[in-house]
Write a protein that holds these residues in place. Sequence first.
Motif, mmCIF file in Angstrom:
data_model
loop_
_atom_site.group_PDB
_atom_site.id
_atom_site.type_symbol
_atom_site.label_atom_id
_atom_site.label_comp_id
_atom_site.label_asym_id
_atom_site.label_seq_id
_atom_site.Cartn_x
_atom_site.Cartn_y
_atom_site.Cartn_z
ATOM 1 N N LEU A 37 -11.098 0.048 -0.630
ATOM 2 C CA LEU A 37 -10.973 0.528 -1.998
ATOM 3 C C LEU A 37 -10.044 1.733 -2.004
ATOM 4 O O LEU A 37 -10.288 2.719 -1.291
ATOM 5 C CB LEU A 37 -12.343 0.900 -2.570
ATOM 6 C CG LEU A 37 -12.353 1.397 -4.018
ATOM 7 C CD1 LEU A 37 -11.961 0.258 -4.965
ATOM 8 C CD2 LEU A 37 -13.730 1.943 -4.393
ATOM 9 N N TYR A 38 -8.973 1.648 -2.809
ATOM 10 C CA TYR A 38 -7.995 2.725 -2.906
ATOM 11 C C TYR A 38 -8.015 3.301 -4.321
ATOM 12 O O TYR A 38 -8.218 2.568 -5.309
ATOM 13 C CB TYR A 38 -6.586 2.218 -2.607
ATOM 14 C CG TYR A 38 -6.364 1.757 -1.187
ATOM 15 C CD1 TYR A 38 -5.901 2.633 -0.214
ATOM 16 C CD2 TYR A 38 -6.594 0.433 -0.818
ATOM 17 C CE1 TYR A 38 -5.678 2.206 1.095
ATOM 18 C CE2 TYR A 38 -6.375 -0.001 0.481
ATOM 19 C CZ TYR A 38 -5.918 0.893 1.427
ATOM 20 O OH TYR A 38 -5.703 0.468 2.709
ATOM 21 N N ALA A 39 -7.775 4.604 -4.411
ATOM 22 C CA ALA A 39 -7.526 5.257 -5.694
ATOM 23 C C ALA A 39 -6.030 5.259 -5.932
ATOM 24 O O ALA A 39 -5.250 5.721 -5.080
ATOM 25 C CB ALA A 39 -8.076 6.681 -5.679
ATOM 26 N N VAL A 40 -5.596 4.736 -7.082
ATOM 27 C CA VAL A 40 -4.171 4.594 -7.380
ATOM 28 C C VAL A 40 -3.858 5.355 -8.663
ATOM 29 O O VAL A 40 -4.754 5.653 -9.468
ATOM 30 C CB VAL A 40 -3.785 3.103 -7.521
ATOM 31 C CG1 VAL A 40 -4.070 2.361 -6.226
ATOM 32 C CG2 VAL A 40 -4.527 2.455 -8.684
ATOM 33 N N PRO A 41 -2.586 5.702 -8.886
ATOM 34 C CA PRO A 41 -2.212 6.386 -10.134
ATOM 35 C C PRO A 41 -2.495 5.514 -11.349
ATOM 36 O O PRO A 41 -2.573 4.285 -11.261
ATOM 37 C CB PRO A 41 -0.712 6.655 -9.958
ATOM 38 C CG PRO A 41 -0.474 6.604 -8.476
ATOM 39 C CD PRO A 41 -1.466 5.613 -7.935
ATOM 40 N N ALA A 42 -2.615 6.156 -12.488
ATOM 41 C CA ALA A 42 -2.955 5.427 -13.717
ATOM 42 C C ALA A 42 -1.837 4.499 -14.163
ATOM 43 O O ALA A 42 -2.090 3.507 -14.860
ATOM 44 C CB ALA A 42 -3.291 6.419 -14.833
ATOM 45 N N ASP A 43 -0.584 4.805 -13.777
ATOM 46 C CA ASP A 43 0.530 3.958 -14.200
ATOM 47 C C ASP A 43 0.871 2.885 -13.186
ATOM 48 O O ASP A 43 1.912 2.230 -13.308
ATOM 49 C CB ASP A 43 1.759 4.821 -14.470
ATOM 50 C CG ASP A 43 2.168 5.634 -13.249
ATOM 51 O OD1 ASP A 43 1.383 5.678 -12.273
ATOM 52 O OD2 ASP A 43 3.255 6.244 -13.276
ATOM 53 N N ALA A 44 0.035 2.689 -12.171
ATOM 54 C CA ALA A 44 0.306 1.667 -11.164
ATOM 55 C C ALA A 44 0.097 0.277 -11.754
ATOM 56 O O ALA A 44 -0.801 0.061 -12.583
ATOM 57 C CB ALA A 44 -0.608 1.856 -9.951
ATOM 58 N N PHE A 45 0.947 -0.668 -11.359
ATOM 59 C CA PHE A 45 0.873 -2.090 -11.753
ATOM 60 C C PHE A 45 1.134 -2.302 -13.236
ATOM 61 O O PHE A 45 0.732 -3.329 -13.793
ATOM 62 C CB PHE A 45 -0.488 -2.710 -11.396
ATOM 63 C CG PHE A 45 -0.975 -2.374 -10.031
ATOM 64 C CD1 PHE A 45 -0.212 -2.645 -8.921
ATOM 65 C CD2 PHE A 45 -2.201 -1.755 -9.849
ATOM 66 C CE1 PHE A 45 -0.663 -2.316 -7.651
ATOM 67 C CE2 PHE A 45 -2.664 -1.438 -8.589
ATOM 68 C CZ PHE A 45 -1.890 -1.714 -7.484
ATOM 69 N N THR A 46 1.782 -1.374 -13.907
ATOM 70 C CA THR A 46 2.053 -1.548 -15.339
ATOM 71 C C THR A 46 3.554 -1.662 -15.541
ATOM 72 O O THR A 46 4.306 -0.717 -15.293
ATOM 73 C CB THR A 46 1.525 -0.352 -16.149
ATOM 74 O OG1 THR A 46 2.103 0.851 -15.633
ATOM 75 C CG2 THR A 46 0.019 -0.279 -16.069
ATOM 76 N N GLY A 47 4.001 -2.809 -16.015
ATOM 77 C CA GLY A 47 5.403 -3.031 -16.323
ATOM 78 C C GLY A 47 6.317 -2.899 -15.133
ATOM 79 O O GLY A 47 7.474 -2.488 -15.279
ATOM 80 N N GLU A 48 5.840 -3.247 -13.964
ATOM 81 C CA GLU A 48 6.653 -3.105 -12.760
ATOM 82 C C GLU A 48 7.142 -4.460 -12.316
ATOM 83 O O GLU A 48 6.478 -5.468 -12.481
ATOM 84 C CB GLU A 48 5.841 -2.447 -11.637
ATOM 85 C CG GLU A 48 4.637 -3.254 -11.251
ATOM 86 C CD GLU A 48 3.824 -2.569 -10.169
ATOM 87 O OE1 GLU A 48 4.236 -1.502 -9.712
ATOM 88 O OE2 GLU A 48 2.788 -3.130 -9.801
ATOM 89 N N ILE A 100 0.852 -1.186 0.000
ATOM 90 C CA ILE A 100 0.000 0.000 0.000
ATOM 91 C C ILE A 100 0.890 1.240 0.000
ATOM 92 O O ILE A 100 1.636 1.485 0.959
ATOM 93 C CB ILE A 100 -0.945 0.010 1.218
ATOM 94 C CG1 ILE A 100 -1.722 -1.304 1.288
ATOM 95 C CG2 ILE A 100 -1.886 1.194 1.157
ATOM 96 C CD1 ILE A 100 -2.624 -1.560 0.116
ATOM 97 N N SER A 101 0.831 2.007 -1.050
ATOM 98 C CA SER A 101 1.654 3.211 -1.151
ATOM 99 C C SER A 101 1.045 4.346 -0.335
ATOM 100 O O SER A 101 -0.188 4.473 -0.256
ATOM 101 C CB SER A 101 1.778 3.633 -2.618
ATOM 102 O OG SER A 101 2.443 4.879 -2.730
ATOM 103 N N PRO A 102 1.875 5.194 0.271
ATOM 104 C CA PRO A 102 1.319 6.342 1.019
ATOM 105 C C PRO A 102 0.548 7.318 0.143
ATOM 106 O O PRO A 102 -0.272 8.083 0.643
ATOM 107 C CB PRO A 102 2.571 7.002 1.624
ATOM 108 C CG PRO A 102 3.632 5.949 1.610
ATOM 109 C CD PRO A 102 3.338 5.089 0.429
ATOM 110 N N GLN A 103 0.844 7.302 -1.174
ATOM 111 C CA GLN A 103 0.138 8.213 -2.068
ATOM 112 C C GLN A 103 -1.271 7.733 -2.411
ATOM 113 O O GLN A 103 -2.049 8.493 -2.980
ATOM 114 C CB GLN A 103 0.929 8.417 -3.367
ATOM 115 C CG GLN A 103 2.174 9.272 -3.211
ATOM 116 C CD GLN A 103 3.310 8.539 -2.539
ATOM 117 O OE1 GLN A 103 3.396 7.301 -2.616
ATOM 118 N NE2 GLN A 103 4.196 9.278 -1.867
#
Length: 576
Positions: free
Chosen positions: A551-562, A180-183
Amino acid sequence: MPSFTLPPINDNPDGGWGPSASNFPDQFKFKDIPYAPYSKSDKLGRFADWNDLSSDNRQSAVGLPSTQGARAGPGGRRGDRNQAFGSGTASAFTYFHVEDESSFSLVDNKAAAPRRGGAFSRGRGGGRGGGASYANRGAPRGGRGGATGRGGANQRGGGQRRGWRDWEKNNRTRESSVVISPQWQMLEEVEFHRLNKLRLEIDEPVDLDSYGRLFAYEKSYDRITTKTEKPLQLVDRIKYNPTTSDDPVIQQLVSKGVANVYATDVILSVLMCAPRSVYPWDIVIVREGNNLFFDKRDGGPFDTVTDPTPPNPNDPAAKSAPEPPSINSATSLSLEATYINQNFGFQSVIENPPPPAVDFSHPNPFYGPDETEPLASCGYRYRLFDLGITEDEDLKICVRTEVDAYSAGQGNPKDGQGLVTIRALNEFDPRAQGAGGAPDWRSKLDSQRGAVVATEMKNNSCKLAKWTVQSVLAGADLMKIGYISRANPRDNTRHVILSTTSIRPLDFAGQLNVSLANGWGIVRTITDICMKMPEGKYVLVKDPNKSVIRLYAVPADAFTGEDEEDGSEDEHESAI
């Protein structure tokens, strides 16, 4: 003539009831008297004790032994651990029957009841609080609440007992399936007990299209017993399970606007069985316009099968701490269960006719022209479910479901008849820690199959519920469950098939107490919550240690190519 003068009345400027502290009259000399807090459960014997000579406790003045600190006993009564505010502090006003109790005596003129069993006799003397040794033989027969009876010092609720076998519990703390990211911003939190109350009845689904090729199920596996066990073979086949957004068929259906919500049966079954889950999991939710996609992460908990350990967070074999290399560790068991499930499904079908293979309307959409390895028996059925509550409400979900084989002679598989899903339960070592008290399959599976099934339903409740929901979503008529054990408990590379059972998914759902209406109610509730959010990417996370989802709101680039290092690499589970 005498006159009467009305004393001055000081109104409360704060508007409250009673005199105000700001203008308290000086003639009220009792304003500095200390206040003794009290609890509603205390009995008040008197308002003041002018004969108290001890200045702190009136028991010594009347010759009673002090009860300070003795109320809770050696371990305290269960109800005395969290006492109310002020309880027992105002001892000067405590109610005592000093004279009455000292002069009171009871004369029992009834005949003594005959003894029913002693320390060495066959009776209840050594059971419910009876004599437990030869020294207790002359003591009166113990009852409920005695030293060794029910509720006594060594039994339920007595003495220092706090819970069942607290001394061997290590209060394990699990890690989340995703860091879980602080952001991240938490938007919703829903407890499982609220999810259990949801309910939504839906109509029969509509079949949109079908893809893939199915082989017939080999019925000889139904006749395998523990005496005619068959080795599990390594079969090299390809089976695809892409996430929702990467499915080309779903992308075509989105362009046609056939539904509002899109998911796969694996992801949807986890959501529908969420209240049964113990281990952490997470679902990526993407909202684009008026469409909602339920996705999985690459390398997440959906890529492996739940390990066969029971949902006991205190089992040494299920620790989330760094574990030594062991074939019975949580990671090893999860990978072993995945390997067994895949190979049992590949092995238990007939690839060479007769009976012939059945091709659905379209070939496998994920098998490219450059692929050379043979495909596994798998059929994809895209089905449309209506989640609308009223006739005017347009809320539909498109689900990609999977079936593994078909049963010959049960109708046309192209019309959804005779479809079969194949799953496998595995036994690693019945004597190992973490086996959940499961009986030895080799000795009990033929003679006491009911006990084996009941134990598996208890230890793997969530996994069996998910398999059942997946079979119901796919419209399968039968679900084949294989019982597979290690050839040697110390070798996790060789396995044997001990038996196979066949059951109808709806009947099995009733045995497991799985409510499909409750599952659809959960899906509808999560959908409504996400539809109220703006466009973007979200993640639904099951708390690793509590019965709650967030339910968390995450950045659009989260979980992509990581190349993220999951905090749950030792779990690899969705939930049991």
